[in-house]
Design a protein around this motif. Structure first.
Motif, PDB file in Angstrom:
ATOM      1  N   ASN A  68       7.788   4.545 -38.495  1.00  0.00           N
ATOM      2  CA  ASN A  68       7.310   3.229 -38.935  1.00  0.00           C
ATOM      3  C   ASN A  68       6.218   2.660 -38.043  1.00  0.00           C
ATOM      4  O   ASN A  68       5.883   1.485 -38.150  1.00  0.00           O
ATOM      5  CB  ASN A  68       8.485   2.246 -38.997  1.00  0.00           C
ATOM      6  N   SER A  69       5.656   3.493 -37.184  1.00  0.00           N
ATOM      7  CA  SER A  69       4.656   3.040 -36.223  1.00  0.00           C
ATOM      8  C   SER A  69       3.386   2.531 -36.915  1.00  0.00           C
ATOM      9  O   SER A  69       2.901   3.131 -37.879  1.00  0.00           O
ATOM     10  CB  SER A  69       4.297   4.185 -35.280  1.00  0.00           C
ATOM     11  N   LYS A  70       2.865   1.444 -36.392  1.00  0.00           N
ATOM     12  CA  LYS A  70       1.579   0.917 -36.864  1.00  0.00           C
ATOM     13  C   LYS A  70       0.426   1.487 -36.033  1.00  0.00           C
ATOM     14  O   LYS A  70      -0.728   1.359 -36.388  1.00  0.00           O
ATOM     15  CB  LYS A  70       1.556  -0.616 -36.757  1.00  0.00           C
ATOM     16  N   VAL A  71       0.766   2.124 -34.903  1.00  0.00           N
ATOM     17  CA  VAL A  71      -0.248   2.726 -34.033  1.00  0.00           C
ATOM     18  C   VAL A  71      -0.550   4.154 -34.483  1.00  0.00           C
ATOM     19  O   VAL A  71      -1.708   4.549 -34.578  1.00  0.00           O
ATOM     20  CB  VAL A  71       0.237   2.714 -32.559  1.00  0.00           C
ATOM     21  N   ILE A  72       0.492   4.909 -34.746  1.00  0.00           N
ATOM     22  CA  ILE A  72       0.324   6.277 -35.262  1.00  0.00           C
ATOM     23  C   ILE A  72       0.392   6.170 -36.773  1.00  0.00           C
ATOM     24  O   ILE A  72       1.458   5.943 -37.333  1.00  0.00           O
ATOM     25  CB  ILE A  72       1.451   7.201 -34.753  1.00  0.00           C
ATOM     26  N   ILE A  73      -0.743   6.325 -37.422  1.00  0.00           N
ATOM     27  CA  ILE A  73      -0.756   6.020 -38.852  1.00  0.00           C
ATOM     28  C   ILE A  73      -0.761   7.242 -39.764  1.00  0.00           C
ATOM     29  O   ILE A  73      -0.276   7.165 -40.878  1.00  0.00           O
ATOM     30  CB  ILE A  73      -1.931   5.088 -39.216  1.00  0.00           C
ATOM     31  N   TYR A  75       0.343  11.040 -41.139  1.00  0.00           N
ATOM     32  CA  TYR A  75       1.578  11.829 -41.177  1.00  0.00           C
ATOM     33  C   TYR A  75       1.546  12.996 -40.196  1.00  0.00           C
ATOM     34  O   TYR A  75       2.541  13.285 -39.544  1.00  0.00           O
ATOM     35  CB  TYR A  75       1.806  12.339 -42.604  1.00  0.00           C
ATOM     36  N   GLU A  76       0.416  13.672 -40.081  1.00  0.00           N
ATOM     37  CA  GLU A  76       0.315  14.827 -39.193  1.00  0.00           C
ATOM     38  C   GLU A  76       0.575  14.435 -37.739  1.00  0.00           C
ATOM     39  O   GLU A  76       1.246  15.160 -37.001  1.00  0.00           O
ATOM     40  CB  GLU A  76      -1.050  15.505 -39.319  1.00  0.00           C
ATOM     41  N   GLU A  77       0.060  13.296 -37.313  1.00  0.00           N
ATOM     42  CA  GLU A  77       0.307  12.816 -35.944  1.00  0.00           C
ATOM     43  C   GLU A  77       1.782  12.477 -35.749  1.00  0.00           C
ATOM     44  O   GLU A  77       2.369  12.809 -34.724  1.00  0.00           O
ATOM     45  CB  GLU A  77      -0.551  11.584 -35.639  1.00  0.00           C
ATOM     46  N   LYS A  78       2.376  11.814 -36.726  1.00  0.00           N
ATOM     47  CA  LYS A  78       3.799  11.483 -36.640  1.00  0.00           C
ATOM     48  C   LYS A  78       4.637  12.755 -36.558  1.00  0.00           C
ATOM     49  O   LYS A  78       5.562  12.843 -35.757  1.00  0.00           O
ATOM     50  CB  LYS A  78       4.233  10.642 -37.848  1.00  0.00           C
ATOM     51  N   MET A  79       4.288  13.754 -37.367  1.00  0.00           N
ATOM     52  CA  MET A  79       5.019  15.022 -37.353  1.00  0.00           C
ATOM     53  C   MET A  79       4.881  15.725 -36.013  1.00  0.00           C
ATOM     54  O   MET A  79       5.815  16.382 -35.550  1.00  0.00           O
ATOM     55  CB  MET A  79       4.547  15.940 -38.480  1.00  0.00           C
ATOM     56  N   LYS A  80       3.713  15.595 -35.376  1.00  0.00           N
ATOM     57  CA  LYS A  80       3.516  16.221 -34.066  1.00  0.00           C
ATOM     58  C   LYS A  80       4.513  15.656 -33.055  1.00  0.00           C
ATOM     59  O   LYS A  80       5.168  16.412 -32.329  1.00  0.00           O
ATOM     60  CB  LYS A  80       2.077  15.998 -33.598  1.00  0.00           C
ATOM     61  N   TYR A  81       4.655  14.332 -33.033  1.00  0.00           N
ATOM     62  CA  TYR A  81       5.586  13.698 -32.097  1.00  0.00           C
ATOM     63  C   TYR A  81       7.045  13.977 -32.467  1.00  0.00           C
ATOM     64  O   TYR A  81       7.879  14.221 -31.600  1.00  0.00           O
ATOM     65  CB  TYR A  81       5.329  12.196 -32.015  1.00  0.00           C
ATOM     66  N   LEU A  82       7.343  13.946 -33.755  1.00  0.00           N
ATOM     67  CA  LEU A  82       8.725  14.186 -34.173  1.00  0.00           C
ATOM     68  C   LEU A  82       9.119  15.648 -34.016  1.00  0.00           C
ATOM     69  O   LEU A  82      10.283  15.956 -33.762  1.00  0.00           O
ATOM     70  CB  LEU A  82       8.943  13.695 -35.595  1.00  0.00           C
ATOM     71  N   ALA A  83       8.154  16.569 -34.127  1.00  0.00           N
ATOM     72  CA  ALA A  83       8.449  17.984 -33.868  1.00  0.00           C
ATOM     73  C   ALA A  83       8.773  18.185 -32.388  1.00  0.00           C
ATOM     74  O   ALA A  83       9.641  18.996 -32.040  1.00  0.00           O
ATOM     75  CB  ALA A  83       7.281  18.860 -34.293  1.00  0.00           C
ATOM     76  N   LEU A  84       8.099  17.454 -31.508  1.00  0.00           N
ATOM     77  CA  LEU A  84       8.431  17.510 -30.080  1.00  0.00           C
ATOM     78  C   LEU A  84       9.845  16.994 -29.832  1.00  0.00           C
ATOM     79  O   LEU A  84      10.597  17.567 -29.037  1.00  0.00           O
ATOM     80  CB  LEU A  84       7.436  16.676 -29.265  1.00  0.00           C
TER      81      LEU A  84
END
Length: 160
Positions: A68-73, A75-84
């Protein structure tokens, strides 16, 4: 008992945790008994909400914050962090996460408002062939895999 080096593994037998000592030796090389069984009054998966509840709440809050981040908008960036984050979970912890959702305690992981398991593949490494063989479980594994989501790319499960 100072300066004793133990190398061990454990086996769960009938709900009793049994340690099988492979090697036990003092630094002066005196040998001990090669096998010792230690029995504990502990049954795995028998009501450990006080031990696991905070773990799942913390994990849920981290995933929700990224999703739900407003900074990371994108999907690919969100997936990068969630994959970590997912990489920190063992396959067995992902199985526990699935069972937590399935039991209803972790219902917010996947509902009408959120789709963290299916959309963000938080149980991507779920070895569903090792789950308890039950039609209800199989149906829910398939539900997550076939659920229409807006962002997920690729397979839901690693072993598909």
């Amino acid at each position: 008992m100072r300066n004793i080096v133990f190398s061990c593994r454990y086996i769960i037998v009938s709900g009793t945790l049994t340690f099988v000592w492979i090697q036990a030796r003092c630094l002066n090389r005196r040998k001990f008994s090669p096998v010792a069984h230690l029995n504990f009054n502990y049954k795995p998966f028998s009501g450990h909400a006080s031990r696991l509840g905070h773990y799942f709440r913390h994990l849920y809050l981290a995933v929700k914050s990224v999703a739900n981040s407003k900074v990371i908008i994108n999907y690919e960036e969100k997936m990068k962090y969630l994959a970590l984050l997912r990489a920190q979970l063992s396959n067995h912890e992902q199985i526990l996460l699935f069972y937590n959702w399935l039991s209803g305690y972790g219902g917010d992981w996947e509902n009408n408002n959120h789709s963290f398991l299916a959309d963000y593949k938080m149980i991507h490494n779920l070895w569903y062939d090792t789950l308890f063989d039950d039609n209800f479980i199989r149906t829910n594994v398939d539900y997550l895999s076939e659920k229409p989501v807006q962002n997920r790319k690729g397979k839901m499960y690693e072993i598909d």
